[in-house]
Enzyme design. Structure first.
Site, PDB file in Angstrom:
ATOM      1  N   THR A 188       0.818  -1.226   0.000  1.00 17.75           N
ATOM      2  CA  THR A 188       0.000   0.000   0.000  1.00 17.75           C
ATOM      3  C   THR A 188       0.849   1.272   0.000  1.00 17.75           C
ATOM      4  OG1 THR A 188      -0.116  -0.106   2.410  1.00 17.75           O
ATOM      5  CG2 THR A 188      -1.965  -1.061   1.187  1.00 17.75           C
ATOM      6  N   GLN A 197       4.214   3.827  -1.304  1.00 21.74           N
ATOM      7  CA  GLN A 197       4.642   4.363  -2.607  1.00 21.74           C
ATOM      8  C   GLN A 197       5.289   3.265  -3.465  1.00 21.74           C
ATOM      9  OE1 GLN A 197       7.306   8.061  -3.772  1.00 21.74           O
ATOM     10  NE2 GLN A 197       8.663   6.380  -3.212  1.00 21.74           N
ATOM     11  N   ASP A 198       6.347   2.652  -2.954  1.00 19.45           N
ATOM     12  CA  ASP A 198       7.101   1.689  -3.762  1.00 19.45           C
ATOM     13  C   ASP A 198       6.286   0.427  -4.042  1.00 19.45           C
ATOM     14  OD1 ASP A 198       9.071   3.529  -3.420  1.00 19.45           O
ATOM     15  OD2 ASP A 198      10.536   2.161  -2.522  1.00 19.45           O
ATOM     16  N   LEU A 213       9.089  -4.443   1.665  1.00 14.09           N
ATOM     17  CA  LEU A 213       9.088  -2.979   1.574  1.00 14.09           C
ATOM     18  C   LEU A 213       8.380  -2.356   2.781  1.00 14.09           C
ATOM     19  CD1 LEU A 213       8.055  -2.586  -2.188  1.00 14.09           C
ATOM     20  CD2 LEU A 213      10.291  -3.114  -1.213  1.00 14.09           C
ATOM     21  N   GLN A 235       8.005   1.258   9.266  1.00 17.29           N
ATOM     22  CA  GLN A 235       7.740   2.619   9.738  1.00 17.29           C
ATOM     23  C   GLN A 235       8.872   3.401   9.096  1.00 17.29           C
ATOM     24  OE1 GLN A 235       7.615   5.860  10.386  1.00 17.29           O
ATOM     25  NE2 GLN A 235       9.098   5.600  12.046  1.00 17.29           N
ATOM     26  N   THR A 237      18.543   1.099   2.877  1.00 20.98           N
ATOM     27  CA  THR A 237      18.430   2.533   2.651  1.00 20.98           C
ATOM     28  C   THR A 237      19.750   3.273   2.773  1.00 20.98           C
ATOM     29  OG1 THR A 237      17.583   4.569   3.698  1.00 20.98           O
ATOM     30  CG2 THR A 237      17.687   2.634   5.074  1.00 20.98           C
ATOM     31  N   LYS A 269      17.051  -0.199  10.402  1.00 21.67           N
ATOM     32  CA  LYS A 269      17.332  -0.704   9.043  1.00 21.67           C
ATOM     33  C   LYS A 269      18.706  -1.375   8.987  1.00 21.67           C
ATOM     34  CE  LYS A 269      13.863   0.389   6.156  1.00 21.67           C
ATOM     35  NZ  LYS A 269      13.167  -0.595   5.298  1.00 21.67           N
ATOM     36  N   ARG A 279       4.325   9.759  -3.388  1.00 23.46           N
ATOM     37  CA  ARG A 279       5.125   9.863  -2.175  1.00 23.46           C
ATOM     38  C   ARG A 279       4.243  10.277  -1.004  1.00 23.46           C
ATOM     39  NH1 ARG A 279       9.399   8.261   0.803  1.00 23.46           N
ATOM     40  NH2 ARG A 279      11.256   9.517   0.464  1.00 23.46           N
TER      41      ARG A 279
HETATM   42  P1  NDP Z   1       5.900   4.026   2.597  1.00 26.25           P
HETATM   43  O1  NDP Z   1       5.994   4.625   3.950  1.00 26.25           O
HETATM   44  O2  NDP Z   1       5.187   4.734   1.509  1.00 26.25           O
HETATM   45  O3  NDP Z   1       5.210   2.568   2.726  1.00 26.25           O
HETATM   46  C1  NDP Z   1       5.464   1.737   3.838  1.00 26.25           C
HETATM   47  C2  NDP Z   1       4.610   0.498   3.707  1.00 26.25           C
HETATM   48  O4  NDP Z   1       4.844  -0.332   4.858  1.00 26.25           O
HETATM   49  C3  NDP Z   1       3.096   0.771   3.677  1.00 26.25           C
HETATM   50  O5  NDP Z   1       2.487  -0.145   2.814  1.00 26.25           O
HETATM   51  C4  NDP Z   1       2.693   0.484   5.117  1.00 26.25           C
HETATM   52  O6  NDP Z   1       1.343   0.126   5.263  1.00 26.25           O
HETATM   53  C5  NDP Z   1       3.585  -0.705   5.406  1.00 26.25           C
HETATM   54  N1  NDP Z   1       3.735  -0.985   6.835  1.00 26.25           N
HETATM   55  C6  NDP Z   1       4.077  -0.107   7.807  1.00 26.25           C
HETATM   56  N2  NDP Z   1       4.095  -0.735   8.989  1.00 26.25           N
HETATM   57  C7  NDP Z   1       3.764  -2.025   8.761  1.00 26.25           C
HETATM   58  C8  NDP Z   1       3.590  -3.173   9.592  1.00 26.25           C
HETATM   59  N3  NDP Z   1       3.732  -3.114  10.913  1.00 26.25           N
HETATM   60  N4  NDP Z   1       3.229  -4.351   9.013  1.00 26.25           N
HETATM   61  C9  NDP Z   1       3.031  -4.421   7.684  1.00 26.25           C
HETATM   62  N5  NDP Z   1       3.163  -3.368   6.845  1.00 26.25           N
HETATM   63  C10 NDP Z   1       3.520  -2.190   7.387  1.00 26.25           C
HETATM   64  O7  NDP Z   1       7.390   3.678   2.157  1.00 26.25           O
HETATM   65  P2  NDP Z   1       8.050   3.712   0.683  1.00 26.25           P
HETATM   66  O8  NDP Z   1       7.162   3.030  -0.270  1.00 26.25           O
HETATM   67  O9  NDP Z   1       8.547   5.071   0.414  1.00 26.25           O
HETATM   68  O10 NDP Z   1       9.366   2.826   0.938  1.00 26.25           O
HETATM   69  C11 NDP Z   1       9.305   1.402   0.847  1.00 26.25           C
HETATM   70  C12 NDP Z   1      10.402   0.801   1.705  1.00 26.25           C
HETATM   71  O11 NDP Z   1      11.672   1.255   1.243  1.00 26.25           O
HETATM   72  C13 NDP Z   1      10.360   1.179   3.185  1.00 26.25           C
HETATM   73  O12 NDP Z   1      10.823   0.069   3.912  1.00 26.25           O
HETATM   74  C14 NDP Z   1      11.335   2.333   3.311  1.00 26.25           C
HETATM   75  O13 NDP Z   1      11.860   2.394   4.627  1.00 26.25           O
HETATM   76  C15 NDP Z   1      12.380   1.912   2.296  1.00 26.25           C
HETATM   77  N6  NDP Z   1      13.112   2.983   1.652  1.00 26.25           N
HETATM   78  C16 NDP Z   1      12.437   4.006   1.040  1.00 26.25           C
HETATM   79  C17 NDP Z   1      13.116   4.966   0.338  1.00 26.25           C
HETATM   80  C18 NDP Z   1      12.404   6.088  -0.348  1.00 26.25           C
HETATM   81  O14 NDP Z   1      13.088   7.071  -0.710  1.00 26.25           O
HETATM   82  N7  NDP Z   1      11.085   5.999  -0.584  1.00 26.25           N
HETATM   83  C19 NDP Z   1      14.586   4.918   0.225  1.00 26.25           C
HETATM   84  C20 NDP Z   1      15.187   3.777   0.870  1.00 26.25           C
HETATM   85  C21 NDP Z   1      14.468   2.848   1.541  1.00 26.25           C
HETATM   86  P3  NDP Z   1       0.186   1.246   5.506  1.00 26.25           P
HETATM   87  O15 NDP Z   1      -0.136   1.798   4.142  1.00 26.25           O
HETATM   88  O16 NDP Z   1      -0.910   0.443   6.115  1.00 26.25           O
HETATM   89  O17 NDP Z   1       0.764   2.283   6.421  1.00 26.25           O
HETATM   90  P1  GDR Z   2      14.544  11.274   4.550  1.00 21.06           P
HETATM   91  O1  GDR Z   2      13.331  12.018   3.817  1.00 21.06           O
HETATM   92  O2  GDR Z   2      14.656  11.632   5.976  1.00 21.06           O
HETATM   93  O3  GDR Z   2      15.751  11.495   3.678  1.00 21.06           O
HETATM   94  O4  GDR Z   2      14.056   9.751   4.503  1.00 21.06           O
HETATM   95  P2  GDR Z   2      12.517  13.329   4.200  1.00 21.06           P
HETATM   96  O5  GDR Z   2      11.841  13.738   2.953  1.00 21.06           O
HETATM   97  O6  GDR Z   2      11.681  13.125   5.410  1.00 21.06           O
HETATM   98  O7  GDR Z   2      13.677  14.395   4.580  1.00 21.06           O
HETATM   99  C1  GDR Z   2      14.667  14.776   3.642  1.00 21.06           C
HETATM  100  C2  GDR Z   2      15.446  15.963   4.193  1.00 21.06           C
HETATM  101  O8  GDR Z   2      14.588  17.110   4.230  1.00 21.06           O
HETATM  102  C3  GDR Z   2      14.751  17.764   5.461  1.00 21.06           C
HETATM  103  N1  GDR Z   2      13.551  18.562   5.757  1.00 21.06           N
HETATM  104  C4  GDR Z   2      12.323  18.077   5.997  1.00 21.06           C
HETATM  105  N2  GDR Z   2      11.858  16.800   6.010  1.00 21.06           N
HETATM  106  C5  GDR Z   2      10.522  16.622   6.266  1.00 21.06           C
HETATM  107  N3  GDR Z   2      10.019  15.360   6.238  1.00 21.06           N
HETATM  108  N4  GDR Z   2       9.685  17.656   6.509  1.00 21.06           N
HETATM  109  C6  GDR Z   2      10.118  18.963   6.532  1.00 21.06           C
HETATM  110  O9  GDR Z   2       9.349  19.880   6.765  1.00 21.06           O
HETATM  111  C7  GDR Z   2      11.498  19.175   6.248  1.00 21.06           C
HETATM  112  N5  GDR Z   2      12.258  20.292   6.141  1.00 21.06           N
HETATM  113  C8  GDR Z   2      13.496  19.911   5.837  1.00 21.06           C
HETATM  114  C9  GDR Z   2      15.035  16.658   6.452  1.00 21.06           C
HETATM  115  O10 GDR Z   2      15.622  17.166   7.649  1.00 21.06           O
HETATM  116  C10 GDR Z   2      15.955  15.775   5.630  1.00 21.06           C
HETATM  117  O11 GDR Z   2      17.261  16.222   5.728  1.00 21.06           O
HETATM  118  C11 GDR Z   2      13.490   9.190   3.319  1.00 21.06           C
HETATM  119  C12 GDR Z   2      12.521   8.083   3.750  1.00 21.06           C
HETATM  120  O12 GDR Z   2      11.824   7.643   2.609  1.00 21.06           O
HETATM  121  C13 GDR Z   2      13.272   6.914   4.337  1.00 21.06           C
HETATM  122  O13 GDR Z   2      12.371   5.828   4.557  1.00 21.06           O
HETATM  123  C14 GDR Z   2      14.355   6.480   3.363  1.00 21.06           C
HETATM  124  O14 GDR Z   2      15.083   5.409   3.919  1.00 21.06           O
HETATM  125  C15 GDR Z   2      15.277   7.654   3.045  1.00 21.06           C
HETATM  126  O15 GDR Z   2      14.500   8.685   2.480  1.00 21.06           O
HETATM  127  C16 GDR Z   2      16.358   7.275   2.047  1.00 21.06           C
END
Ligand code: NDP
Ligand code: GDR
Length: 348
Positions: free
Chosen positions: A11, A13-14, A86, A89, A131, A158, A189
């Site tokens: 559910t 983004q990825d 994927l 939290q 990550t 992680k 996102r």
């Molecule tokens: P999201 O936060 O958009 O999605 C997280 C997913 O995990 C959702 O489907 C959520 O379900 C589910 N989830 C959360 N808690 C639980 C749980 N207790 N049991 C089962 N499912 C759960 O993340 P992204 O799609 O952005 O990222 C995917 C993965 O990649 C994550 O693990 C993230 O940490 C990692 N990652 C992301 C990066 C990024 O830039 N997007 C970069 C590097 C790593 P629900 O919809 O119900 O909340």
């Molecule tokens: P990140 O993403 O912490 O890199 O984790 P986020 O977009 O939350 O922050 C990126 C940078 O922006 C700065 N920032 C703010 N961030 C948020 N969220 N809100 C604000 O108002 C704001 N202002 C400035 C942050 O301090 C930070 O430096 C994401 C997640 O998807 C992780 O799950 C994943 O592992 C990493 O990217 C790679």
């Protein structure tokens, strides 16, 4: 033979892009969703297939990373060829508020899943969503050999999941890999990550419904790519001959302020008129700069990021402007429009 994939975090983004990608490749896709009091499947609703149809290729199951017994049962019943973990939290700032919960889900959750795979005896390939946050304080450029120094409870959780994945590979000869992915974004996102927060604000400011947006640290540097490209990289990691860990990144640095500037400029706005500082968005320990070296993935998987931060900002701003226009239309079209004014601002 139709391949069967199991996605945890479908559910998110990825997960939603990966499900689309795998369905397009002819896979049968199983996804685990969490029971919630409201619908949480909006990113995958367009993929839904009625279970009463003949042989649906997308099937959802209730489950939780905190429930290892349920994971074991699902593994055993589904017998997937590929498992993508994927689920997490995934919010770094929130992990400082909820360090124990984050450790349980994001760290131990991976351990529960790996153990469920092992105990079920299912022969499948396992992908762990690792990550760039693992690198934390270690300066860029970062690649597969760069030492880790996480700077948040999320990063530490992680890191545990990363090593458990490697341990299962080494101890049990499992095909288990870590994708060390740098930030990747899209119109799907989560709204509280900084890029989406910015592009949503741009759309609302442009429409005149809001005037300002509050942000934290504008100096942080990230390597922002486009999520649909990154999920293909995940799949490629599971098609390789040998299980190895890979960095996926664009290799291009961009500060938060530069992203802000690009997003506002695309809408014809001056960011300095609209961006305000709020210290509540600062983190107790910040990750200053993440810029990946994706050379190994390019050489061995043939994977390369094409969309960089400028185009990404444009894609996301355009999508949020379109979504806002659609939302406005849908709102007006409703037969019964609630009258109290605050409801409009809480409607996503
Ligand atoms: P999201 O936060 O958009 O999605 C997280 C997913 O995990 C959702 O489907 C959520 O379900 C589910 N989830 C959360 N808690 C639980 C749980 N207790 N049991 C089962 N499912 C759960 O993340 P992204 O799609 O952005 O990222 C995917 C993965 O990649 C994550 O693990 C993230 O940490 C990692 N990652 C992301 C990066 C990024 O830039 N997007 C970069 C590097 C790593 P629900 O919809 O119900 O909340
Ligand atoms: P990140 O993403 O912490 O890199 O984790 P986020 O977009 O939350 O922050 C990126 C940078 O922006 C700065 N920032 C703010 N961030 C948020 N969220 N809100 C604000 O108002 C704001 N202002 C400035 C942050 O301090 C930070 O430096 C994401 C997640 O998807 C992780 O799950 C994943 O592992 C990493 O990217 C790679």
């Amino acid at each position: 033979m139709t391949k069967r994939a199991l996605i945890l975090g479908i559910t998110g983004q990825d997960g939603s892009y990966l499900a689309e990608f795998l369905l397009g490749k002819g896979y049968e896709v199983h996804g685990i969703i969490r029971r919630a009091s409201t619908f949480n499947t909006h990113r995958i609703d367009h993929l839904y297939q009625d279970p009463h149809e003949d042989a649906p290729r997308m099937i959802l199951h209730y489950g939780e990373l905190s429930d290892g017994v349920r994971l074991l049962r699902l593994l055993y019943d589904i017998q997937p060829d590929e498992v993508y973990n994927l689920a997490a939290q995934s919010h770094v700032r929130v992990s400082f508020d909820e360090p124990v919960f984050t450790g349980d889900v994001t760290g131990l959750g991976a351990s529960r899943l790996l153990e469920a795979v092992r105990m079920s005896g299912v022969h499948c390939r396992y992908y762990q969503a690792s990550t760039s946050e693992l690198y934390g304080a270690t300066p860029p450029p970062q690649d597969e050999d760069t030492p880790f120094h996480p700077r948040s409870p999320y990063g530490a959780a992680k890191l545990y999941a990363y090593w458990m994945t490697r341990n299962y590979r080494e101890a049990y000869d499992m095909y288990a890999v870590n994708g060390i992915l740098f930030n990747h974004e899209s119109p799907r996102r989560g709204e509280t990550f900084v890029t989406r927060k910015i592009t949503r604000a741009v759309a609302r400011i442009k429409a005149g419904t809001e005037h300002e947006v509050y942000l934290g640290n504008l100096d942080a540097i990230r390597d922002w790519g486009y999520a649909p490209e990154f999920v293909e990289g995940m799949w490629r990691m599971l098609q390789a001959d040998t299980p190895e860990d890979y960095v996926l990144a664009t290799g291009q640095p961009c500060s938060v302020q530069e992203f802000v500037q690009k997003a506002f400029e695309h809408a014809g706005l001056d960011w300095q008129d609209h961006v305000r500082f709020d210290e509540r968005y600062l983190r107790p320990s910040e990750v200053d700069a993440l810029v990946g070296d994706p050379g190994k993935a390019e050489r061995e998987l043939g994977w390369k990021a094409r969309v960089h931060s400028g185009e990404l900002a444009r894609i996301m701003v355009d999508a949020d402007i379109a979504a806002l226009a659609h939302e406005g239309g849908a709102w007006i079209d409703q037969a019964v429009v609630p009258q109290w004014p605050t409801l409009r601002s809480v409607t996503p």
